[in-house]
Design a protein around this motif. Structure first.
Motif, PDB file in Angstrom:
ATOM      1  N   LEU A 174       0.708  -1.166   0.123  1.00  0.00           N
ATOM      2  CA  LEU A 174       0.156  -0.072   0.121  1.00  0.00           C
ATOM      3  C   LEU A 174       0.872   1.183   0.088  1.00  0.00           C
ATOM      4  O   LEU A 174       0.275   2.344  -0.583  1.00  0.00           O
ATOM      5  CB  LEU A 174      -0.854  -0.136   1.117  1.00  0.00           C
ATOM      6  CG  LEU A 174      -1.947  -1.267   1.288  1.00  0.00           C
ATOM      7  CD1 LEU A 174      -2.686  -0.900   2.595  1.00  0.00           C
ATOM      8  CD2 LEU A 174      -2.942  -1.124   0.122  1.00  0.00           C
ATOM      9  N   SER A 175       1.985   1.176   0.517  1.00  0.00           N
ATOM     10  CA  SER A 175       2.864   2.416   0.437  1.00  0.00           C
ATOM     11  C   SER A 175       3.082   3.150  -0.873  1.00  0.00           C
ATOM     12  O   SER A 175       3.813   2.198  -1.591  1.00  0.00           O
ATOM     13  CB  SER A 175       4.141   2.183   1.422  1.00  0.00           C
ATOM     14  OG  SER A 175       4.898   3.341   1.358  1.00  0.00           O
ATOM     15  N   VAL A 176       2.983   4.211  -0.879  1.00  0.00           N
ATOM     16  CA  VAL A 176       3.168   4.887  -2.410  1.00  0.00           C
ATOM     17  C   VAL A 176       4.855   5.466  -2.202  1.00  0.00           C
ATOM     18  O   VAL A 176       5.552   6.071  -3.204  1.00  0.00           O
ATOM     19  CB  VAL A 176       2.322   6.107  -2.545  1.00  0.00           C
ATOM     20  CG1 VAL A 176       0.869   5.456  -3.002  1.00  0.00           C
ATOM     21  CG2 VAL A 176       2.308   7.211  -1.562  1.00  0.00           C
ATOM     22  N   ARG A 177       5.233   5.349  -0.995  1.00  0.00           N
ATOM     23  CA  ARG A 177       6.712   5.933  -0.884  1.00  0.00           C
ATOM     24  C   ARG A 177       7.919   4.747  -1.071  1.00  0.00           C
ATOM     25  O   ARG A 177       8.892   5.156  -1.263  1.00  0.00           O
ATOM     26  CB  ARG A 177       7.004   6.444   0.514  1.00  0.00           C
ATOM     27  CG  ARG A 177       6.039   7.665   0.787  1.00  0.00           C
ATOM     28  CD  ARG A 177       6.207   8.380   2.329  1.00  0.00           C
ATOM     29  NE  ARG A 177       5.215   9.463   2.671  1.00  0.00           N
ATOM     30  CZ  ARG A 177       5.258  10.132   3.654  1.00  0.00           C
ATOM     31  NH1 ARG A 177       6.286   9.763   4.527  1.00  0.00           N
ATOM     32  NH2 ARG A 177       4.757  11.092   3.703  1.00  0.00           N
TER      33      ARG A 177
END
Length: 374
Positions: free
Chosen positions: A109-112
């Protein structure tokens, strides 16, 4: 513990910040802790041996029979991206295996999240026209002239190490052996690794990654071992030299130089092995072993008086782990004590990136200039 009993046993654990040493002699134990001495780490060993033996200067002595060593040089080179310039030679059409991987990521889920860049950039990945079938048959022969021309390109690229990994070579290593032999002849002084010498198994990505890691740390580990040998030789010519492997076993200098990928968890594995012995002496069957170093912090689980073991783990993205969910680093398929390792130790450097975000590690202040806590 392997030694002849003719003299003392010196054990040294060299970290990026401190060198810890023990002397077992005549039923007694003595220890010393001194700052490491990069880039010549053997200087700290020389000083430590002098302190342990009560010597004012370096002299040859019959008191030193065996030298045991646990090192973090391989894992630190990976975690800090300070390995050697490495090229990959692979089957035509498979140049981007390292880039594609298994399309896994440790967090969905992390966009980073950013994928750890391959240890070999694309311009140093070379293809050879060859093909071994899944049954081991030669589908496309390997041209000696093409390989010799490739050697010229590698020479021009100025690489220190070459990893060779062909499709289906685990079934038939003939082409890999040929290419590795020619490259060793044509490129003296360059560290050449064939995948079938390290991990002759299927799963192309894991095999390629393991071979590349072996090549990436190979020259660094080779130079390091040569320096250590030279430094301890002045005390006792012919003293037995053994190095801890990731699985908790020992190997000699030649084995360590040929397959340095098996030393990735050398220092941490020694700590877990010691913690296991302590747990047995205390009758504690379930123990959590924690090892805080200057560059990294390590944790391992001991159950039923045995450390957990794995056949594959990942290194990179500031950590070592077999529990990251995959995709966070570089897969290494060799037996190892199961250790979770993060690039945040006592000497980790705090820094701000271009976007103004704070980070800790994986780079460490090491012994020079040393952490501010000195």
């Amino acid at each position: 513990m392997e030694h002849s009993g003719l003299g003392g046993v010196v054990a040294a654990d060299i970290g990026g910040t401190f060198t810890d040493m023990l002397l077992a002699e005549g039923g007694t134990l003595r220890s010393v802790k001194i700052p490491s001495s990069p880039p010549r780490f053997g200087q700290a060993i020389t000083e430590g041996i002098k302190l342990l033996l009560g010597l004012d200067h370096v002299v040859e002595t019959d008191r030193l029979d065996t030298f045991l060593h646990g090192a973090t040089v391989a894992t630190n080179a990976l975690l800090e991206n300070k390995g050697s310039a490495t090229a990959l030679v692979t089957t035509k059409g498979f140049r981007d295996v390292l880039e594609i991987g298994r399309t896994k990521r440790p967090t969905v889920l992390s966009v980073r999240w950013r994928k750890t860049p391959p240890l070999v950039p694309r311009h140093l990945r070379f293809e050879v026209t060859e093909r071994i079938g899944g049954d081991g048959s030669i589908v496309t022969p390997c041209s000696v002239d093409e390989v010799r021309a490739l050697a010229g390109m590698l020479r021009s690229a100025g690489v220190d190490s070459v990893a060779v990994c062909f499709i289906n070579s685990y079934v038939n290593p003939e082409h890999e052996a040929l290419v590795a032999s020619i490259l060793r002849q044509e490129l003296p002084g360059v560290f050449v690794t064939a995948s079938t010498e390290i991990v002759p198994e299927l799963r192309e990505y894991e095999r390629t990654s393991t071979t590349v890691v072996n090549g990436y740390v190979g020259p660094v580990v080779g130079n390091y071992i040569a320096e250590i040998q030279q430094d301890i030789e002045v005390f006792r010519a012919g003293a037995r030299f053994r190095i801890m492997q990731s699985n908790g076993g020992l190997t000699g200098p030649d084995g360590a130089r040929a397959e340095p990928v098996r030393l990735i968890e050398s220092g941490p594995a020694a700590g877990v092995t010691a913690a296991t012995l302590v747990a047995r002496s205390l009758g504690e069957s379930r123990v959590l072993a924690f090892d805080m170093g200057g560059t990294t912090a390590k944790v391992s689980l001991i159950e039923d008086f045995r450390p957990a073991e794995v056949m594959e783990f990942e290194v990179g993205a500031g950590m070592n782990s077999s529990h990251s969910g995959g995709g966070g680093g570089y897969p290494i398929r060799v037996p190892s004590v199961d250790i979770v390792e993060v690039g945040a130790g006592g000497g980790s450097i705090f820094w701000i990136d271009a976007a103004g975000q704070p980070h800790v590690g994986p780079h460490s202040a090491g012994a020079v200039p040393g952490p501010v806590s000195y």
